[in-house]
Design a protein around this motif. Structure first.
Motif, PDB file in Angstrom:
ATOM      1  N   ALA A 103      -0.685   1.637 -20.381  1.00 13.56           N
ATOM      2  CA  ALA A 103       0.601   1.159 -19.848  1.00 13.56           C
ATOM      3  C   ALA A 103       1.366   2.283 -19.173  1.00 13.56           C
ATOM      4  O   ALA A 103       2.310   2.033 -18.410  1.00 13.56           O
ATOM      5  N   ASN A 104       0.971   3.516 -19.441  1.00 11.39           N
ATOM      6  CA  ASN A 104       1.715   4.676 -18.954  1.00 11.39           C
ATOM      7  C   ASN A 104       1.605   4.857 -17.451  1.00 11.39           C
ATOM      8  O   ASN A 104       2.405   5.572 -16.845  1.00 11.39           O
ATOM      9  N   PHE A 105       0.645   4.195 -16.827  1.00 15.48           N
ATOM     10  CA  PHE A 105       0.415   4.424 -15.414  1.00 15.48           C
ATOM     11  C   PHE A 105       1.288   3.560 -14.509  1.00 15.48           C
ATOM     12  O   PHE A 105       1.425   3.836 -13.342  1.00 15.48           O
ATOM     13  N   GLU A 106       1.870   2.474 -15.041  1.00 18.56           N
ATOM     14  CA  GLU A 106       2.757   1.668 -14.200  1.00 18.56           C
ATOM     15  C   GLU A 106       3.806   0.933 -15.009  1.00 18.56           C
ATOM     16  O   GLU A 106       5.002   1.102 -14.775  1.00 18.56           O
ATOM     17  N   MET A 107       3.390   0.115 -15.963  1.00 28.20           N
ATOM     18  CA  MET A 107       4.343  -0.741 -16.668  1.00 28.20           C
ATOM     19  C   MET A 107       5.455   0.049 -17.336  1.00 28.20           C
ATOM     20  O   MET A 107       6.633  -0.312 -17.237  1.00 28.20           O
ATOM     21  N   LEU A 108       5.088   1.110 -18.032  1.00 25.50           N
ATOM     22  CA  LEU A 108       6.101   1.896 -18.732  1.00 25.50           C
ATOM     23  C   LEU A 108       7.111   2.471 -17.743  1.00 25.50           C
ATOM     24  O   LEU A 108       8.321   2.410 -17.982  1.00 25.50           O
ATOM     25  N   ARG A 109       6.626   3.002 -16.650  1.00 19.58           N
ATOM     26  CA  ARG A 109       7.535   3.585 -15.649  1.00 19.58           C
ATOM     27  C   ARG A 109       8.507   2.539 -15.114  1.00 19.58           C
ATOM     28  O   ARG A 109       9.718   2.794 -15.003  1.00 19.58           O
ATOM     29  N   PRO A 229      -7.086   8.304 -21.681  1.00 17.97           N
ATOM     30  CA  PRO A 229      -7.719   7.590 -20.563  1.00 17.97           C
ATOM     31  C   PRO A 229      -8.323   8.521 -19.513  1.00 17.97           C
ATOM     32  O   PRO A 229      -9.329   8.189 -18.892  1.00 17.97           O
ATOM     33  N   GLN A 230      -7.707   9.699 -19.318  1.00 21.29           N
ATOM     34  CA  GLN A 230      -8.255  10.620 -18.321  1.00 21.29           C
ATOM     35  C   GLN A 230      -9.669  11.075 -18.670  1.00 21.29           C
ATOM     36  O   GLN A 230     -10.451  11.430 -17.791  1.00 21.29           O
ATOM     37  N   ALA A 231     -10.004  11.028 -19.974  1.00 21.79           N
ATOM     38  CA  ALA A 231     -11.357  11.410 -20.379  1.00 21.79           C
ATOM     39  C   ALA A 231     -12.385  10.428 -19.834  1.00 21.79           C
ATOM     40  O   ALA A 231     -13.521  10.804 -19.521  1.00 21.79           O
ATOM     41  N   MET A 232     -11.990   9.156 -19.728  1.00 23.35           N
ATOM     42  CA  MET A 232     -12.900   8.171 -19.140  1.00 23.35           C
ATOM     43  C   MET A 232     -13.203   8.532 -17.687  1.00 23.35           C
ATOM     44  O   MET A 232     -14.367   8.469 -17.242  1.00 23.35           O
ATOM     45  N   LEU A 233     -12.177   8.920 -16.948  1.00 23.76           N
ATOM     46  CA  LEU A 233     -12.382   9.281 -15.550  1.00 23.76           C
ATOM     47  C   LEU A 233     -13.313  10.487 -15.428  1.00 23.76           C
ATOM     48  O   LEU A 233     -14.172  10.530 -14.540  1.00 23.76           O
ATOM     49  N   PHE A 251      -6.054   1.264 -10.465  1.00 27.59           N
ATOM     50  CA  PHE A 251      -5.520   1.581  -9.137  1.00 27.59           C
ATOM     51  C   PHE A 251      -4.815   2.927  -9.141  1.00 27.59           C
ATOM     52  O   PHE A 251      -4.993   3.743  -8.240  1.00 27.59           O
ATOM     53  N   HIS A 252      -3.979   3.158 -10.162  1.00 22.15           N
ATOM     54  CA  HIS A 252      -3.227   4.406 -10.191  1.00 22.15           C
ATOM     55  C   HIS A 252      -4.111   5.589 -10.602  1.00 22.15           C
ATOM     56  O   HIS A 252      -3.917   6.706 -10.117  1.00 22.15           O
ATOM     57  N   ALA A 253      -5.078   5.342 -11.461  1.00 25.17           N
ATOM     58  CA  ALA A 253      -5.920   6.438 -11.945  1.00 25.17           C
ATOM     59  C   ALA A 253      -6.781   7.022 -10.836  1.00 25.17           C
ATOM     60  O   ALA A 253      -6.971   8.245 -10.763  1.00 25.17           O
ATOM     61  N   ILE A 254      -7.303   6.176  -9.962  1.00 25.74           N
ATOM     62  CA  ILE A 254      -8.211   6.686  -8.933  1.00 25.74           C
ATOM     63  C   ILE A 254      -7.476   7.539  -7.892  1.00 25.74           C
ATOM     64  O   ILE A 254      -8.109   8.291  -7.153  1.00 25.74           O
ATOM     65  N   GLN A 255      -6.137   7.428  -7.833  1.00 26.97           N
ATOM     66  CA  GLN A 255      -5.402   8.266  -6.890  1.00 26.97           C
ATOM     67  C   GLN A 255      -5.556   9.749  -7.241  1.00 26.97           C
ATOM     68  O   GLN A 255      -5.502  10.612  -6.360  1.00 26.97           O
ATOM     69  N   ALA A 256      -5.734  10.014  -8.525  1.00 25.56           N
ATOM     70  CA  ALA A 256      -5.888  11.407  -8.970  1.00 25.56           C
ATOM     71  C   ALA A 256      -7.350  11.785  -9.166  1.00 25.56           C
ATOM     72  O   ALA A 256      -7.646  12.891  -9.613  1.00 25.56           O
ATOM     73  N   ALA A 257      -8.252  10.864  -8.855  1.00 26.24           N
ATOM     74  CA  ALA A 257      -9.684  11.126  -9.045  1.00 26.24           C
ATOM     75  C   ALA A 257     -10.424  10.701  -7.783  1.00 26.24           C
ATOM     76  O   ALA A 257     -10.938   9.577  -7.696  1.00 26.24           O
ATOM     77  N   PRO A 258     -10.490  11.550  -6.772  1.00 30.51           N
ATOM     78  CA  PRO A 258     -11.056  11.161  -5.473  1.00 30.51           C
ATOM     79  C   PRO A 258     -12.530  10.780  -5.510  1.00 30.51           C
ATOM     80  O   PRO A 258     -13.010  10.116  -4.592  1.00 30.51           O
ATOM     81  N   ASP A 259     -13.264  11.185  -6.537  1.00 30.17           N
ATOM     82  CA  ASP A 259     -14.683  10.837  -6.613  1.00 30.17           C
ATOM     83  C   ASP A 259     -14.932   9.535  -7.354  1.00 30.17           C
ATOM     84  O   ASP A 259     -16.084   9.168  -7.611  1.00 30.17           O
ATOM     85  N   VAL A 260     -13.850   8.813  -7.705  1.00 31.62           N
ATOM     86  CA  VAL A 260     -13.961   7.582  -8.480  1.00 31.62           C
ATOM     87  C   VAL A 260     -13.327   6.442  -7.685  1.00 31.62           C
ATOM     88  O   VAL A 260     -12.323   6.630  -7.003  1.00 31.62           O
ATOM     89  N   VAL A 261     -13.925   5.254  -7.765  1.00 29.82           N
ATOM     90  CA  VAL A 261     -13.388   4.074  -7.082  1.00 29.82           C
ATOM     91  C   VAL A 261     -13.143   2.970  -8.100  1.00 29.82           C
ATOM     92  O   VAL A 261     -13.648   3.018  -9.228  1.00 29.82           O
ATOM     93  N   ALA A 262     -12.373   1.982  -7.683  1.00 31.99           N
ATOM     94  CA  ALA A 262     -12.084   0.827  -8.540  1.00 31.99           C
ATOM     95  C   ALA A 262     -12.462  -0.441  -7.800  1.00 31.99           C
ATOM     96  O   ALA A 262     -12.185  -0.577  -6.599  1.00 31.99           O
ATOM     97  N   ARG A 324      -2.254  -4.176  -5.188  1.00 34.76           N
ATOM     98  CA  ARG A 324      -1.368  -3.049  -5.486  1.00 34.76           C
ATOM     99  C   ARG A 324      -0.410  -3.498  -6.576  1.00 34.76           C
ATOM    100  O   ARG A 324       0.745  -3.828  -6.324  1.00 34.76           O
ATOM    101  N   THR A 325      -0.920  -3.492  -7.820  1.00 34.52           N
ATOM    102  CA  THR A 325      -0.128  -3.980  -8.937  1.00 34.52           C
ATOM    103  C   THR A 325       0.827  -2.922  -9.407  1.00 34.52           C
ATOM    104  O   THR A 325       0.624  -1.755  -9.180  1.00 34.52           O
TER     105      THR A 325
END
Length: 325
Positions: A103-109, A229-233, A251-262, A324-325
């Motif tokens: 939830a920390n990547f969007e809902m909480l904010r 969660p970053q360990a999964m990436l 969606f938000h996680a892949i912005q910081a992980a350019p070698d990963v797609v969703a 873009r949730t």
């Protein structure tokens, strides 16, 4: 000793005027009543506060000592009373809000920003917990409100659906499935799926397993223990495994992980459910205000469809792209 704010005000008026008649007029009470009240205060304190003669009124040493402290004491009492009133109305105070890591990547904010805007004097103390732990902490009185993924029913804890969103596959750009715009669920039959251990979120884990079984296969799951969660990436960079997460996290996680797609999961689409949870008893005005704010966030951000579908829908998404949730 019953030192009421009213008596302090009476004392301060007499101490400032050094005249019972003028003090009584200032307080809009009779002089005999004021004299009686001051005598009662002196009896309560066990000492005289004034020296009274037919011509004048003077403070004793005890009276001067009380006058030195009384204004600050009275102001503190008034502040305490006002804070109690505002806290009772849910305008000020503290709320302990727990949330599951994803939830920390969007809902909480979104929710914290809304609380800051709508209830600026309410202090929110956030705590990151796993979904299974949130209702238990709330029931124990250690947390006030929680954001949980697939919250499980628990006696004494209330929950309300706050968001429904699609699940997404998170995988390395080097993975063979990465070139597809969307991934049919059956395509994961021979893949290793990364999930957090079942004990951290039993309902979510079982939800994923059940969706796979309805698609005709038993998923091969690897659990990530004691890892954020970053360990999964980080694991997904190797290109051999597939993570299944809510789309908002993906969606938000892949912005910081350019070698990963969703990629969205389709045929069938898997729908993830987020709930806000709180104690069934002892609900404060502050909690109700936070709940109302979260509900407004859900409405304004279209987190819930007009008619809530079941947890796993058999209807394909018209597009495999992540919203873009």
């Amino acid at each position: 000793m019953d030192l009421q704010p009213r008596l302090l005000r009476y004392f301060m008026a007499v101490a400032e005027e050094l005249h019972f008649g003028r003090a009584a007029a200032r307080l809009h009470i009779s002089q005999p009543s004021l004299s009686s009240q001051i005598r009662g205060l002196e009896r309560s304190l066990g000492t005289d506060l004034f020296v009274r003669t037919s011509r004048q009124v003077e403070l004793t040493a005890a009276g001067r000592a009380l006058l030195g402290e009384a204004p600050a004491a009275l102001a503190a009492l008034e502040r305490a009373a006002e804070r109690a009133r505002l806290t009772g109305a849910g305008i000020v105070g503290e709320i302990r809000l727990s949330y599951t890591p994803m939830a920390n990547f969007e809902m909480l904010r979104v929710i914290l920003t809304a609380i800051e805007s709508e209830i600026p004097n309410l202090s929110v103390i956030p705590s990151e917990l796993v979904s299974a732990e949130i209702p238990r902490r709330i029931l124990a009185g250690e947390q006030d409100v929680g954001l949980a993924l697939h919250a499980e029913p628990m006696s004494g804890v209330r929950s309300e659906l706050l968001r429904i969103e699609p699940a997404a596959a998170v995988l390395s750009k080097r993975h063979p499935l990465a070139d597809a715009p969307a991934i049919p669920l059956a395509s994961l039959e021979r893949e290793t799926i990364l999930l957090f251990p079942r004990e951290l979120s039993p309902a979510h884990y079982d939800h994923i397993v059940a969706a796979c079984e309805r698609s005709g296969f038993q998923p091969r799951i690897k659990a990530i223990r004691n890892a954020p969660p970053q360990a999964m990436l980080a694991r997904l960079h190797a290109g051999r495994e597939v993570g299944l997460t809510p789309a908002s996290f993906a969606f938000h996680a892949i912005q910081a992980a350019p070698d990963v797609v969703a990629r969205r999961i389709i045929q069938p689409e898997i729908l993830e459910e987020w709930s806000i949870v709180w104690a069934a008893r002892g609900q404060s005005a502050a909690i109700e205000r936070v709940l109302d704010t979260a509900r407004r966030c859900a409405t304004e951000n279209d987190w819930l469809p007009a008619q809530s579908p079941t947890a796993t829908s058999g209807t394909d998404s018209p597009s495999g792209r992540l919203p873009r949730t």
